[in-house]
Design a protein around this motif. Sequence first.
Motif, PDB file in Angstrom:
ATOM      1  N   ALA A 255      26.900  25.458  36.024  1.00  0.00           N
ATOM      2  CA  ALA A 255      26.145  25.213  37.259  1.00  0.00           C
ATOM      3  C   ALA A 255      25.807  26.517  37.964  1.00  0.00           C
ATOM      4  O   ALA A 255      24.697  26.689  38.484  1.00  0.00           O
ATOM      5  CB  ALA A 255      26.945  24.295  38.181  1.00  0.00           C
ATOM      6  N   THR A 256      26.764  27.455  37.971  1.00  0.00           N
ATOM      7  CA  THR A 256      26.532  28.736  38.639  1.00  0.00           C
ATOM      8  C   THR A 256      25.463  29.543  37.922  1.00  0.00           C
ATOM      9  O   THR A 256      24.616  30.182  38.561  1.00  0.00           O
ATOM     10  CB  THR A 256      27.840  29.539  38.718  1.00  0.00           C
ATOM     11  N   VAL A 257      25.477  29.524  36.590  1.00  0.00           N
ATOM     12  CA  VAL A 257      24.443  30.230  35.827  1.00  0.00           C
ATOM     13  C   VAL A 257      23.057  29.688  36.176  1.00  0.00           C
ATOM     14  O   VAL A 257      22.114  30.451  36.396  1.00  0.00           O
ATOM     15  CB  VAL A 257      24.711  30.086  34.315  1.00  0.00           C
ATOM     16  N   CYS A 258      22.933  28.364  36.254  1.00  0.00           N
ATOM     17  CA  CYS A 258      21.637  27.761  36.576  1.00  0.00           C
ATOM     18  C   CYS A 258      21.171  28.166  37.970  1.00  0.00           C
ATOM     19  O   CYS A 258      19.986  28.476  38.166  1.00  0.00           O
ATOM     20  CB  CYS A 258      21.735  26.238  36.470  1.00  0.00           C
ATOM     21  N   GLU A 259      22.083  28.176  38.941  1.00  0.00           N
ATOM     22  CA  GLU A 259      21.700  28.558  40.301  1.00  0.00           C
ATOM     23  C   GLU A 259      21.307  30.033  40.368  1.00  0.00           C
ATOM     24  O   GLU A 259      20.377  30.404  41.082  1.00  0.00           O
ATOM     25  CB  GLU A 259      22.846  28.266  41.271  1.00  0.00           C
ATOM     26  N   ILE A 260      22.018  30.873  39.632  1.00  0.00           N
ATOM     27  CA  ILE A 260      21.694  32.304  39.621  1.00  0.00           C
ATOM     28  C   ILE A 260      20.309  32.536  39.030  1.00  0.00           C
ATOM     29  O   ILE A 260      19.490  33.279  39.588  1.00  0.00           O
ATOM     30  CB  ILE A 260      22.775  33.094  38.853  1.00  0.00           C
TER      31      ILE A 260
END
Length: 286
Positions: free
Chosen positions: A195-200
């Motif tokens: 999820a964090t990769v997608c938001e970044i």
Amino acid sequence: MTPPERPVWRSRAWLVAGAVLVVAAIVLLATGASGPGAVLVPIFVVAAAAGVTTWTLVRARKRRLDYEARLTTWAAEHATQVERLRIARELHDIVSHGLGVITLRASAARRVQGDIREAEREQALVDIEQASRDAGTELRRMLAVLRDADERGAPLRPVRSLADLPAIVDDARSLGMEPRLDVGELGDVSPGVQATVCEIVREAVANTARYAGPTTTHVDLRRDDDTIVVTVEDDGPRGAWSPTPGAGHGLAGLRERAEMLGGDLSAAPAGTGFRLTARLPDGAHL
């Protein structure tokens, strides 16, 4: 906001009690073993010891309860502040992305010349309308959840995974950008890191759209031992592109997301463009 300090025992009660015992021992020695002190002094010593012990335990319990109450209050305030920051990041992502898409699309369409000018403007209006609808839908979802946390029917935005990453990158094509996505062998990746990769990547592409406009953007995702490394790099603005700066909170929000997972995020100019690199610890493949 710092937590309250743990109580530290600094009482002089034991010093007073020790002095009393010393005085009692001197009195006992002075009166002798057969005098009245032989009976009264031991009773006095036992009573003094019991009183001091009881007073100490009562005071310690009171201080512990006071500390626990202050700690509970601090934890509640800290949780509230963390939740406010999370909501602020969500709202920033929604509004910033939507407005960034609208600004870029309108600016790109305005610069088109020639026979395709009218067709490009018509398509830009369609894209702007869709971006506005998407941003409005996301805001309504967020507000529905905030109105009632227990509302079962409140539509929540699903947590993104790496399966959503190609679509996130490909969305940049509608902005006139040329995105490229390279994904190495990752193995198993924990849901939080996904999820964090997608938001970044989503925020980095939006920032590129605002600052560099229609340009080439390269997204690289790979694993370095027990760390997931995501890099987003662009070639910089082409021609006379006028940057559209945001509020300046996007990069700080991404850095906070990375640090929450024990990782780090760096961003700096690279050649004619800009490079953002995030390193996120992940041991899900072990």
